[in-house]
Write a protein that holds these residues in place. Structure first.
Motif, PDB file in Angstrom:
ATOM      1  N   ASP A 233      -7.086   3.912   4.912  1.00  0.00           N
ATOM      2  CA  ASP A 233      -5.811   4.629   4.942  1.00  0.00           C
ATOM      3  C   ASP A 233      -5.652   5.559   3.746  1.00  0.00           C
ATOM      4  OD1 ASP A 233      -5.054   3.278   7.269  1.00  0.00           O
ATOM      5  OD2 ASP A 233      -4.243   1.585   6.117  1.00  0.00           O
TER       6      ASP A 233
ATOM      7  N   PHE B 231       0.830  -1.210   0.000  1.00  0.00           N
ATOM      8  CA  PHE B 231       0.000   0.000   0.000  1.00  0.00           C
ATOM      9  C   PHE B 231       0.864   1.260   0.000  1.00  0.00           C
ATOM     10  CE2 PHE B 231      -3.296  -2.843   2.033  1.00  0.00           C
ATOM     11  CZ  PHE B 231      -4.093  -2.913   0.899  1.00  0.00           C
TER      12      PHE B 231
ATOM     13  N   GLY C 169       1.308   4.397  -6.841  1.00  0.00           N
ATOM     14  CA  GLY C 169       1.396   3.608  -5.626  1.00  0.00           C
ATOM     15  C   GLY C 169       1.461   2.111  -5.886  1.00  0.00           C
TER      16      GLY C 169
ATOM     17  N   SER D 207      -5.358   4.662   0.626  1.00  0.00           N
ATOM     18  CA  SER D 207      -4.326   4.123  -0.252  1.00  0.00           C
ATOM     19  C   SER D 207      -4.677   4.335  -1.718  1.00  0.00           C
ATOM     20  CB  SER D 207      -4.142   2.631   0.023  1.00  0.00           C
ATOM     21  OG  SER D 207      -3.268   2.057  -0.934  1.00  0.00           O
TER      22      SER D 207
ATOM     23  N   GLY E  63       2.630   4.783  -1.384  1.00  0.00           N
ATOM     24  CA  GLY E  63       2.096   5.994  -1.974  1.00  0.00           C
ATOM     25  C   GLY E  63       2.722   6.300  -3.326  1.00  0.00           C
TER      26      GLY E  63
ATOM     27  N   GLY F 121      -7.264  -1.200   2.119  1.00  0.00           N
ATOM     28  CA  GLY F 121      -6.492   0.038   2.169  1.00  0.00           C
ATOM     29  C   GLY F 121      -7.347   1.286   2.061  1.00  0.00           C
TER      30      GLY F 121
END
Length: 282
Positions: free
Chosen positions: A243, A51, A61, A245, A53, A240
């Motif tokens: 978060d 995951f 990502g 992601s 960036g 994800g």
């Protein structure tokens, strides 16, 4: 004149239509050439952080297994767009041909096709697709056939509404008096006046099928490993989401951009004047 037709089409569109056509054409090119343009191998597991960036090595990502999301999106474009394009083409062709057949044949065939079409439209498309996939599996050919089977009744209804009114036009009656065959009347007299609205309907079916196949993949009933379409990418990386992601946001953005772009193009196409030389009468 035919060479200039794409240029005339682009110039006749509104600004939003041009934007939609550009976005749609971009994703179509990615579906064709995405495999060659992908910066990483689609199955490079552990090539990056889980995951991860946006980085110079992974522009969009990485996913739950450290694979490059940009490469996965480019590889998946051929399934998300290719399957939807093939299914939309099949559904529109079947619906249009059956509508032409019903319009120029006897009343009995019109009644049979009409009742079959009404029966199939009773079930919601997504429910019908889930039933078919649950019974017959979710291989790529079966997904294609499922989408065609689900959406040809809608194409038939639109096409027959137009063909049913066109068959009563004066120039069609003149062709009958000349002794022209039914298929000559259908292909030469009726079909040219249906091309423009059926192209708009084809675009709408394409959007519906993209969303249908993405939804099936998100539920785990669509494209299966080792292949992956954009709906599969969202499902694989859904953990994800909290978060923020890119692994889950970028495939969802790809689906959204394709459907919005196609809708903008279709809306503009429906409002512009036809460029085809359809027969308007004698």
């Amino acid at each position: 004149m035919n060479i200039l037709l794409p240029v005339r089409l682009f110039q006749s569109l509104s600004i939003s239509g041009r934007l939609g056509l550009t976005v749609s054409a971009f994703w179509l090119l990615m579906a064709i050439f995405g495999n060659q343009l992908a910066p990483h191998n689609v199955e490079d597991i552990g090539g990056g952080p889980l995951f991860g960036g946006f980085t110079a090595d992974n522009w969009l990502g990485t996913d739950a297994l450290g694979r490059d999301i940009l490469s996965r999106i480019l590889y998946g474009a051929k399934f998300s767009i290719g399957l939807a394009l093939g299914a939309a083409l099949g559904a529109s062709l079947i619906g249009t041909l059956l509508a032409l057949l019903a319009a120029v044949t006897g009343r009995w065939l019109e009644e049979i096709l009409g009742r079959v079409n009404d029966a199939m439209l009773v079930l919601p498309g997504k429910v019908l697709s889930l039933m078919i996939v649950a019974v017959f599996g979710s291989s790529l050919p079966m997904l294609l056939l499922t989408a065609i089977f689900t959406y040809w009744p809608g194409a038939f209804r639109i096409a027959f509404a137009m063909a049913g009114s066109l068959r009563n036009m004066d120039y069609v009656r003149a062709s009958r008096l000349r002794g022209e065959s039914r298929w000559y009347i259908a292909i030469h007299d009726i079909l040219p006046n249906m091309v423009h609205p059926m192209l708009a309907d084809f675009g709408l079916r394409f959007v519906y099928i993209v969303l249908l196949l993405s939804g099936l993949s998100f539920l785990g009933l669509g494209v299966q490993p080792p292949y992956a379409d954009w709906g599969t990418l969202v499902r694989e990386n859904i953990q994800g989401l909290f978060d923020g992601s890119p692994a889950v946001l970028m495939p969802a953005l790809a689906i959204a951009s394709l459907t919005v772009g196609a809708n903008l193009f279709i809306d503009s196409l429906q409002q512009m004047r036809p460029l085809t030389l359809a027969k308007e009468g004698v």
